[in-house]
Write a protein that holds these residues in place. Structure first.
Motif, PDB file in Angstrom:
ATOM      1  N   MET A   1       0.835  -1.167   0.000  1.00  0.00           N
ATOM      2  CA  MET A   1       0.000   0.000   0.000  1.00  0.00           C
ATOM      3  C   MET A   1       0.885   1.238   0.000  1.00  0.00           C
ATOM      4  SD  MET A   1      -2.389   1.104   3.117  1.00  0.00           S
ATOM      5  CE  MET A   1      -3.846   1.974   2.737  1.00  0.00           C
ATOM      6  N   ARG A   2       0.808   2.057  -0.982  1.00  0.00           N
ATOM      7  CA  ARG A   2       1.584   3.289  -1.076  1.00  0.00           C
ATOM      8  C   ARG A   2       0.872   4.412  -0.368  1.00  0.00           C
ATOM      9  NH1 ARG A   2       6.399   4.401  -2.571  1.00  0.00           N
ATOM     10  NH2 ARG A   2       7.259   3.112  -4.164  1.00  0.00           N
ATOM     11  N   THR A   3       1.628   5.447  -0.018  1.00  0.00           N
ATOM     12  CA  THR A   3       1.017   6.624   0.561  1.00  0.00           C
ATOM     13  C   THR A   3       0.101   7.248  -0.477  1.00  0.00           C
ATOM     14  OG1 THR A   3       2.964   7.858  -0.097  1.00  0.00           O
ATOM     15  CG2 THR A   3       2.889   7.089   2.178  1.00  0.00           C
ATOM     16  N   PRO A   4      -0.942   7.977  -0.076  1.00  0.00           N
ATOM     17  CA  PRO A   4      -1.945   8.462  -1.000  1.00  0.00           C
ATOM     18  C   PRO A   4      -1.433   9.434  -2.049  1.00  0.00           C
ATOM     19  CG  PRO A   4      -2.654   8.800   1.262  1.00  0.00           C
ATOM     20  CD  PRO A   4      -1.278   8.274   1.298  1.00  0.00           C
ATOM     21  N   SER A   5      -0.383  10.172  -1.757  1.00  0.00           N
ATOM     22  CA  SER A   5       0.114  11.147  -2.707  1.00  0.00           C
ATOM     23  C   SER A   5       0.650  10.452  -3.955  1.00  0.00           C
ATOM     24  CB  SER A   5       1.232  11.964  -2.066  1.00  0.00           C
ATOM     25  OG  SER A   5       1.822  12.801  -3.017  1.00  0.00           O
ATOM     26  N   ARG A   6       0.469  11.081  -5.121  1.00  0.00           N
ATOM     27  CA  ARG A   6       0.987  10.513  -6.358  1.00  0.00           C
ATOM     28  C   ARG A   6       2.492  10.724  -6.497  1.00  0.00           C
ATOM     29  NH1 ARG A   6      -3.252   8.925  -9.457  1.00  0.00           N
ATOM     30  NH2 ARG A   6      -5.207   9.985  -9.112  1.00  0.00           N
ATOM     31  N   THR A   7       3.032  11.719  -5.823  1.00  0.00           N
ATOM     32  CA  THR A   7       4.464  11.951  -5.876  1.00  0.00           C
ATOM     33  C   THR A   7       5.137  11.178  -4.755  1.00  0.00           C
ATOM     34  OG1 THR A   7       4.280  13.903  -4.490  1.00  0.00           O
ATOM     35  CG2 THR A   7       4.193  14.259  -6.868  1.00  0.00           C
ATOM     36  N   PRO A   8       6.362  10.713  -4.995  1.00  0.00           N
ATOM     37  CA  PRO A   8       7.049   9.980  -3.931  1.00  0.00           C
ATOM     38  C   PRO A   8       7.239  10.855  -2.695  1.00  0.00           C
ATOM     39  CG  PRO A   8       8.196   9.756  -6.023  1.00  0.00           C
ATOM     40  CD  PRO A   8       7.130  10.790  -6.222  1.00  0.00           C
ATOM     41  N   GLN A   9       7.116  10.241  -1.559  1.00  0.00           N
ATOM     42  CA  GLN A   9       7.309  10.931  -0.285  1.00  0.00           C
ATOM     43  C   GLN A   9       8.801  10.875   0.038  1.00  0.00           C
ATOM     44  OE1 GLN A   9       4.662  12.387   1.553  1.00  0.00           O
ATOM     45  NE2 GLN A   9       3.617  12.035  -0.366  1.00  0.00           N
ATOM     46  N   ARG A  10       9.448  12.043   0.071  1.00  0.00           N
ATOM     47  CA  ARG A  10      10.900  12.099   0.224  1.00  0.00           C
ATOM     48  C   ARG A  10      11.325  13.079   1.300  1.00  0.00           C
ATOM     49  NH1 ARG A  10      13.359  10.294  -4.664  1.00  0.00           N
ATOM     50  NH2 ARG A  10      11.791   9.738  -6.194  1.00  0.00           N
ATOM     51  N   VAL A  11      12.495  12.804   1.861  1.00  0.00           N
ATOM     52  CA  VAL A  11      13.158  13.696   2.794  1.00  0.00           C
ATOM     53  C   VAL A  11      14.560  13.936   2.246  1.00  0.00           C
ATOM     54  CG1 VAL A  11      14.072  13.871   5.144  1.00  0.00           C
ATOM     55  CG2 VAL A  11      11.822  12.868   4.764  1.00  0.00           C
ATOM     56  N   LEU A  12      14.972  15.186   2.200  1.00  0.00           N
ATOM     57  CA  LEU A  12      16.300  15.535   1.690  1.00  0.00           C
ATOM     58  C   LEU A  12      17.374  15.197   2.712  1.00  0.00           C
ATOM     59  CD1 LEU A  12      15.565  19.028   0.119  1.00  0.00           C
ATOM     60  CD2 LEU A  12      15.717  16.825  -1.049  1.00  0.00           C
ATOM     61  N   VAL A  13      18.544  14.770   2.213  1.00  0.00           N
ATOM     62  CA  VAL A  13      19.702  14.483   3.048  1.00  0.00           C
ATOM     63  C   VAL A  13      20.841  15.376   2.566  1.00  0.00           C
ATOM     64  CG1 VAL A  13      21.341  12.728   3.828  1.00  0.00           C
ATOM     65  CG2 VAL A  13      18.988  12.064   3.289  1.00  0.00           C
ATOM     66  N   GLU A  14      21.351  16.213   3.483  1.00  0.00           N
ATOM     67  CA  GLU A  14      22.455  17.097   3.129  1.00  0.00           C
ATOM     68  C   GLU A  14      23.565  16.969   4.156  1.00  0.00           C
ATOM     69  OE1 GLU A  14      19.260  20.437   1.874  1.00  0.00           O
ATOM     70  OE2 GLU A  14      21.231  21.150   2.484  1.00  0.00           O
ATOM     71  N   PRO A  15      24.798  16.832   3.804  1.00  0.00           N
ATOM     72  CA  PRO A  15      25.284  16.467   2.483  1.00  0.00           C
ATOM     73  C   PRO A  15      24.834  15.047   2.137  1.00  0.00           C
ATOM     74  CG  PRO A  15      27.071  16.363   4.078  1.00  0.00           C
ATOM     75  CD  PRO A  15      25.878  16.900   4.795  1.00  0.00           C
ATOM     76  N   PRO A  16      24.879  14.699   0.868  1.00  0.00           N
ATOM     77  CA  PRO A  16      24.414  13.369   0.455  1.00  0.00           C
ATOM     78  C   PRO A  16      25.190  12.245   1.149  1.00  0.00           C
ATOM     79  CG  PRO A  16      24.771  14.768  -1.448  1.00  0.00           C
ATOM     80  CD  PRO A  16      25.333  15.507  -0.255  1.00  0.00           C
ATOM     81  N   LEU A  17      24.516  11.115   1.311  1.00  0.00           N
ATOM     82  CA  LEU A  17      25.163   9.927   1.859  1.00  0.00           C
ATOM     83  C   LEU A  17      26.200   9.420   0.870  1.00  0.00           C
ATOM     84  CD1 LEU A  17      21.945   8.015   3.020  1.00  0.00           C
ATOM     85  CD2 LEU A  17      23.398   9.503   4.399  1.00  0.00           C
ATOM     86  N   LEU A 104      18.587  16.133   7.828  1.00  0.00           N
ATOM     87  CA  LEU A 104      17.360  15.726   7.153  1.00  0.00           C
ATOM     88  C   LEU A 104      16.391  16.893   7.148  1.00  0.00           C
ATOM     89  CD1 LEU A 104      16.769  12.210   8.759  1.00  0.00           C
ATOM     90  CD2 LEU A 104      17.962  12.765   6.640  1.00  0.00           C
ATOM     91  N   THR A 105      15.736  17.111   5.995  1.00  0.00           N
ATOM     92  CA  THR A 105      14.766  18.178   5.851  1.00  0.00           C
ATOM     93  C   THR A 105      13.658  17.720   4.927  1.00  0.00           C
ATOM     94  OG1 THR A 105      16.563  19.781   6.008  1.00  0.00           O
ATOM     95  CG2 THR A 105      14.454  20.606   5.215  1.00  0.00           C
ATOM     96  N   GLY A 106      12.406  18.006   5.272  1.00  0.00           N
ATOM     97  CA  GLY A 106      11.316  17.682   4.355  1.00  0.00           C
ATOM     98  C   GLY A 106       9.975  17.593   5.050  1.00  0.00           C
ATOM     99  N   ARG A 107       8.984  17.284   4.233  1.00  0.00           N
ATOM    100  CA  ARG A 107       7.593  17.142   4.694  1.00  0.00           C
ATOM    101  C   ARG A 107       6.994  15.951   3.980  1.00  0.00           C
ATOM    102  NH1 ARG A 107       2.740  19.289   2.411  1.00  0.00           N
ATOM    103  NH2 ARG A 107       1.102  19.378   3.953  1.00  0.00           N
ATOM    104  N   VAL A 108       6.363  15.078   4.730  1.00  0.00           N
ATOM    105  CA  VAL A 108       5.776  13.862   4.177  1.00  0.00           C
ATOM    106  C   VAL A 108       4.345  13.745   4.679  1.00  0.00           C
ATOM    107  CG1 VAL A 108       5.909  11.341   4.212  1.00  0.00           C
ATOM    108  CG2 VAL A 108       8.006  12.678   4.084  1.00  0.00           C
ATOM    109  N   LEU A 109       3.417  13.472   3.763  1.00  0.00           N
ATOM    110  CA  LEU A 109       2.034  13.195   4.142  1.00  0.00           C
ATOM    111  C   LEU A 109       1.880  11.692   4.239  1.00  0.00           C
ATOM    112  CD1 LEU A 109       0.126  15.716   1.887  1.00  0.00           C
ATOM    113  CD2 LEU A 109       0.639  15.899   4.322  1.00  0.00           C
ATOM    114  N   LEU A 110       1.336  11.263   5.360  1.00  0.00           N
ATOM    115  CA  LEU A 110       1.221   9.838   5.616  1.00  0.00           C
ATOM    116  C   LEU A 110      -0.239   9.477   5.765  1.00  0.00           C
ATOM    117  CD1 LEU A 110       3.012   7.368   6.197  1.00  0.00           C
ATOM    118  CD2 LEU A 110       2.893   7.977   8.595  1.00  0.00           C
ATOM    119  N   ASP A 111      -0.726   8.573   5.000  1.00  0.00           N
ATOM    120  CA  ASP A 111      -2.090   8.037   5.017  1.00  0.00           C
ATOM    121  C   ASP A 111      -3.169   9.102   4.904  1.00  0.00           C
ATOM    122  OD1 ASP A 111      -2.452   9.045   7.658  1.00  0.00           O
ATOM    123  OD2 ASP A 111      -2.075   7.112   8.584  1.00  0.00           O
TER     124      ASP A 111
END
Length: 150
Positions: A1-17, A104-111
C-alpha cells in the motif's frame, strides 16, 4: 500500500550519503536479511536511500506497524547514524564506515491524515484532520439517554 500522494514521499539528506552509508541505511529495509540494531523502532525500515544518497524515500508500507513507526525510523536513522548525538553512537557509526554530519529536511504526508515534518534532524508528527469515516459519539447525549432508560 503506497502513501496516498501521487508523488514519492521524500526527505532531503544534506550532504548526500556516500556509497557505504547508502548501503548501510538500505540494509535496514531488506526483508530477506534483517539488520537488528539496539533501539530500532521495528523490524524493517520504511525508508530507503536514493542511489545518489541525496534523499530518503518512503516506500510502500507493508502493514499498520510500519505506518506508525515511520517518524520513529527517521528519528532513529538521524540520531544513530546520519547525525549521531552521543559519543557512543558516533563511535559505532564510525566503526561501520559512516561519517555523520548529515541533516534531514522535508515534509511527508502519511495516510492522508498525518504529516511528518523534518527540519535539521528534528522530526515532528501531527494529525492534519479527522478521518471522514470515523464515528463520533457525543458522550453527554449517550449518558442522558442511558440515565432515562432506568
Amino acid at each position: 500500500m503506497r502513501t496516498p500522494s501521487r508523488t514519492p514521499q521524500r526527505v532531503l539528506v544534506e550532504p548526500p550519503l556516500n556509497v557505504v552509508e547508502v548501503a548501510f541505511v538500505a540494509s535496514f529495509q531488506d526483508s530477506d536479511v534483517r539488520r537488528v540494531w539496539p533501539g530500532q523502532p521495528s523490524s524493517r525500515s520504511p525508508w530507503s536511500p536514493t542511489p545518489d544518497g541525496c534523499e530518503l524515500v518512503l516506500d510502500a508500507l507493508p502493514d499498520a506497524e510500519a505506518a506508525t513507526t515511520t517518524a520513529g525510523w527517521l528519528r532513529f536513522l538521524a540520531r544513530e547514524f546520519l547525525a549521531p548525538r552521543t559519543e557512543a553512537s558516533l563511535a559505532l557509526a564510525l566503526r561501520n564506515g559512516l561519517t555523520g554530519g548529515h541533516r534531514l529536511t522535508g515534509r511527508v504526508l502519511l495516510d492522508g491524515v498525518r504529516e511528518i515534518t523534518v527540519s535539521n534532524n528534528r522530526v515532528n508528527e501531527r494529525v492534519l484532520q479527522h478521518r471522514p469515516d470515523a464515528d463520533v459519539f457525543e458522550l453527554d447525549d449517550r449518558r442522558r439517554a442511558h440515565n432515562t432508560d432506568r
